[in-house]
Design an enzyme around this catalytic site. Structure first.
Site, PDB file in Angstrom:
ATOM      1  N   LYS A   1       0.803  -1.230   0.000  1.00 38.86           N
ATOM      2  CA  LYS A   1       0.000   0.000   0.000  1.00 38.86           C
ATOM      3  C   LYS A   1       0.836   1.280   0.000  1.00 38.86           C
ATOM      4  CE  LYS A   1      -4.146  -1.962   2.084  1.00 38.86           C
ATOM      5  NZ  LYS A   1      -5.201  -1.848   3.089  1.00 38.86           N
TER       6      LYS A   1
ATOM      7  N   ASP B   1      -9.787   3.057   1.974  1.00 37.45           N
ATOM      8  CA  ASP B   1      -9.791   2.459   3.324  1.00 37.45           C
ATOM      9  C   ASP B   1     -10.366   3.436   4.345  1.00 37.45           C
ATOM     10  OD1 ASP B   1      -8.786  -0.082   2.807  1.00 37.45           O
ATOM     11  OD2 ASP B   1      -6.697   0.541   3.020  1.00 37.45           O
TER      12      ASP B   1
END
Ligand code: NAP
Length: 271
Positions: free
Chosen positions: A66, A102
């Site tokens: 990420k 997220d």
């Protein structure tokens, strides 16, 4: 032509994202496919190059890429820049645009329940990638104070500084000896519970005034969730965050609302 999507990471074989997105394609009759693509650690550059070559339409990014993925983006959204990590990439005319769903995916189940964050005290357990997106979310929603607790105290300190840099009041504490009575929100963003371990904090003081949100989605009922439920706390499950980030990614790629119920059904069936 069939549009191809993927989730990249290592390991990746247990990812539920292909099932969720393929079910959505079917429900909406979209000519698309979504695959799990393992890029071995240390080979992200080559993996991304191969995705460019097959003209991938978009992909999700998971552990451990990420943060590293940020350097291969042509452009990134404000959320992505703020968090310093991406979990969703869209290929727009050959340019890889990074997003981070997220943070808003985490917030979505809280908002859905009409639970206010502004002015409330928050305890975030953990200081990894997920905790970072969560802290950014609480800072955006103007929580009163964000307390970070972590096994490695230095990382808690760094995450607390990140929260302060975003304009939130924040402090950090050790994972042991926490007084939960001070907080409205208790968030587990550690990986404690993945293997059915006991809750990372004592649960006897948790009560109906608390919102307990465990972002672990498998198992669905971690020890923290089970004990907090017994004590009448408001419960939010990890699968809700998973669905939240997946539906937001879907909307970025397909520019249409995601079929939430279809995606939820396949996800819960997968457990
Ligand atoms: N629901 C969702 O959509 C979603 C999304 C992302 C992640 N997750 C889940 O969230 C969890 C964390 O993900 P991540 O990406 O942030 O992982 P990560 O970057 O590897 O961070 C793991 C965190 O867990 C802590 N930890 C690990 N083992 C521990 C132990 N035995 N005792 C106490 N603390 C421990 C680590 O503390 P140290 O700093 O001390 O190592 C660190 O704070 C994972 O279980 C993942 O499955 C769920």
């Amino acid at each position: 032509m069939t549009r191809t999507f993927a989730v990249i990471g290592d390991p990746i074989e247990h990812s539920l994202s292909p099932s969720i997105h393929n079910a959505a394609f079917k429900a909406l009759n979209l000519d698309c496919t979504y695959i799990a693509y393992r890029i071995p650690r240390g080979e992200l550059k080559e993996g991304i190059e191969s995705l460019r070559q097959i003209k991938i339409s978009g992909f999700n990014v998971t552990i451990p890429y990420k943060i590293e993925m940020m350097q291969y983006l042509d452009e990134s959204s404000p959320e992505c820049k703020m968090i310093g990590a991406t979990n969703t990439v869209s290929n727009e005319n050959g340019r890889f645009i990074g997003y981070n769903t997220d943070m808003d995916g985490f917030l979505e189940p809280i908002k859905k329940r009409n639970i206010g964050i502004s002015g409330e005290d928050v305890l975030v357990l953990g200081s990894g990638g997920a905790a970072r997106a969560i802290v950014a979310g609480f800072a955006k929603e103007k929580a009163k104070k964000i307390t970070v607790a972590n096994r490695t105290i230095q990382k808690a300190q760094e995450l607390s500084k990140f929260a302060s840099d975003l304009g939130a009041e924040s402090d950090h504490v050790a994972l042991s000896g926490i007084d939960v009575s001070k907080y409205k929100f208790i968030i587990n963003a550690t990986s404690v519970g993945l293997k059915n371990e006991p809750s990372p904090i004592p649960t006897d003081m948790i009560n109906s005034s608390h919102v307990v949100y465990d972002i672990i989605y498998m198992p669905m009922n971690t020890d923290l969730i089970t004990q907090s439920k017994k004590n009448s706390a408001t419960i939010i499950y990890g699968y809700e965050m998973l669905l939240g980030q997946a539906t937001l990614a879907f909307q970025i790629w397909h520019k249409t609302p995601a079929p939430y119920d279809t995606m939820k059904k396949v996800l819960l069936g997968g457990f």
